[in-house]
Enzyme design. Sequence first.
Site, PDB file in Angstrom:
ATOM      1  N   ALA A  70      36.839  63.749 -22.566  1.00 39.30           N
ATOM      2  CA  ALA A  70      36.492  64.999 -22.071  1.00 39.30           C
ATOM      3  C   ALA A  70      35.191  65.082 -21.328  1.00 39.30           C
ATOM      4  CB  ALA A  70      36.532  66.008 -23.293  1.00 39.30           C
ATOM      5  N   SER A  71      35.024  65.177 -20.048  1.00 38.74           N
ATOM      6  CA  SER A  71      33.719  64.960 -19.594  1.00 38.74           C
ATOM      7  C   SER A  71      32.427  65.847 -19.938  1.00 38.74           C
ATOM      8  CB  SER A  71      34.179  65.255 -17.960  1.00 38.74           C
ATOM      9  OG  SER A  71      34.821  64.565 -17.321  1.00 38.74           O
ATOM     10  N   VAL A  72      31.428  65.500 -19.576  1.00 33.14           N
ATOM     11  CA  VAL A  72      30.335  66.493 -19.699  1.00 33.14           C
ATOM     12  C   VAL A  72      30.580  67.782 -19.131  1.00 33.14           C
ATOM     13  CG1 VAL A  72      27.864  66.712 -19.594  1.00 33.14           C
ATOM     14  CG2 VAL A  72      28.797  64.448 -20.010  1.00 33.14           C
TER      15      VAL A  72
END
Length: 399
Positions: A70-72
Site C-alpha cells: 500500500a503506497s504512501v
Amino acid sequence: MNNTPTVDDLRNELVDQIVAKRPLPPRVERALRTVHREVHLPGLDPAVAYSNKAVTIKDNPEGPLALSCASVPSTVAMMLGQLDAQPGDHVLEIGAGTGYNAALLSEIVGVDGEVTTIDIDADVTLHARDALNKAGYQHVRVMERDGLKGAPEYGPYTRMIGTVGFWDIPAALSAQLADGGRFVLPLRWRGQTRSVVLTRQGEALVSSNMELCGFVPIVGQDGEHTVELANGTVRIHHDQDQDVDPAALIDALTQSAAETWSDVRIGGEESFDGIWLRTTAFEDTICRLEATRAAVENGLRRPVIVGRSPVLVSGGSLAYLISKRDDADPERPSLLGAAHLGPDGANLAKRLVTHITAWGADRAAAPNLAIFPSGTPDNDLPAGHVIEKADSRVVLSFA
C-alpha cells in the site's frame, strides 16, 4: 472523558497533513476523506493505517523490494492529483495493491464512471476484491491480468494510472489509452523514477508534469541491469542501452577519488534530485550508484546519498555527486561537487559540475518529455536527447 481519536479523526488528520503540504483537487480530497483505508489493511492498528507510510502486503522472498504494498498516502494523493480524473471517466489501474486506490478512483469518477484494476498476482487481486466488497465498491472491476498487457476488452480508457514502476511502456498498453486521454505512471530511466503525466497525442505520449517517486517495479520488465564491484559493496544500476564494463572499472575503484567542486549550495532539507533529472536530458553515461556503508568504511569517497546517487560512467572512469559542509552560507551550508576516479574521471566530473551549475541557476526546471513508438524514424521525433527502450523512444529536451 475518552480522548482516543476515532477512525474518522485519524483519516481526517492524515488528509489535513497532506493538503497542508500539497493542495489537491476537491474531488481527490473528498475521496481521501471518504474511503476507509483501514478496511484495505485488515488487522493493522488504525493509527498505523492512517500514518503517512507505505505498508507491505506481500513480501518478495527473492529480493529486498516487496511484491506488493500500500503506497504512501501522500504519494497516492499526489498521483491522483496528477491524474485529474473527472466524473464519468473510464479508468484502468495497473497494480491493484490493496484495492484502496481503486476505491478512491471510484469515488472520484462517480456512478457514471468505471474503474478496472488489474494485477498479475492472484493473492493481490483476491485481497483487493475482498476489501473492495467489504468497503462497498463491488462495482469496481478487479482482474488477475498481466499489467503490461492491460485489459483491452474494456478500453479505450480516458484515464490510466500505474501504481507499480515501469521501465518502458509497451505498445499494447499505450494503445488502450484514448486519444487525448491521460496516463500517470512511475517511469524509470537512467536509474531514477518520476511519476510522469502523459497525454496521448496521436502516436505520441507527451508529458506535462513529473514528480519524484519510488515504486515496486512491475513484473516482467528487465531493462535495468546491475553491475557489482568491490566484492558487491558498490553497485552500478544502468539501462540496457548503456555500456558499463565491470572489468574496466576494477582499477578505478582501487584508487583514491579526486574531487571537483561547483559553487552550488543546498540547504539541509532541500531536494537536489533535479540535478539527476537534468543530466538525463544530456548524458548517455548517467547511471545510479549504490554504495554500501562497508564501501565507505573501506575508503570510497561517500556519495551524497550512499544508496542512491547519480554517477557518470565511461570505460574505466566514473564521477559521482558528493557534498561537503561549508558554513559560508548558513541557509545553504552544503556545497555540491563530483568525486572522480579513472583516467577520464576529471572530464566526467567537469561535465557533472556543469549540470550541477545549470540546475543551481534554475532549480525548478524540468525537461520536456515525449514518448514515441520504437519504430518512429528520427525525422519524426522532436529535437532533443533520445533514450532507446525496447518498445519506445523517449525524447528529453529543455526549451
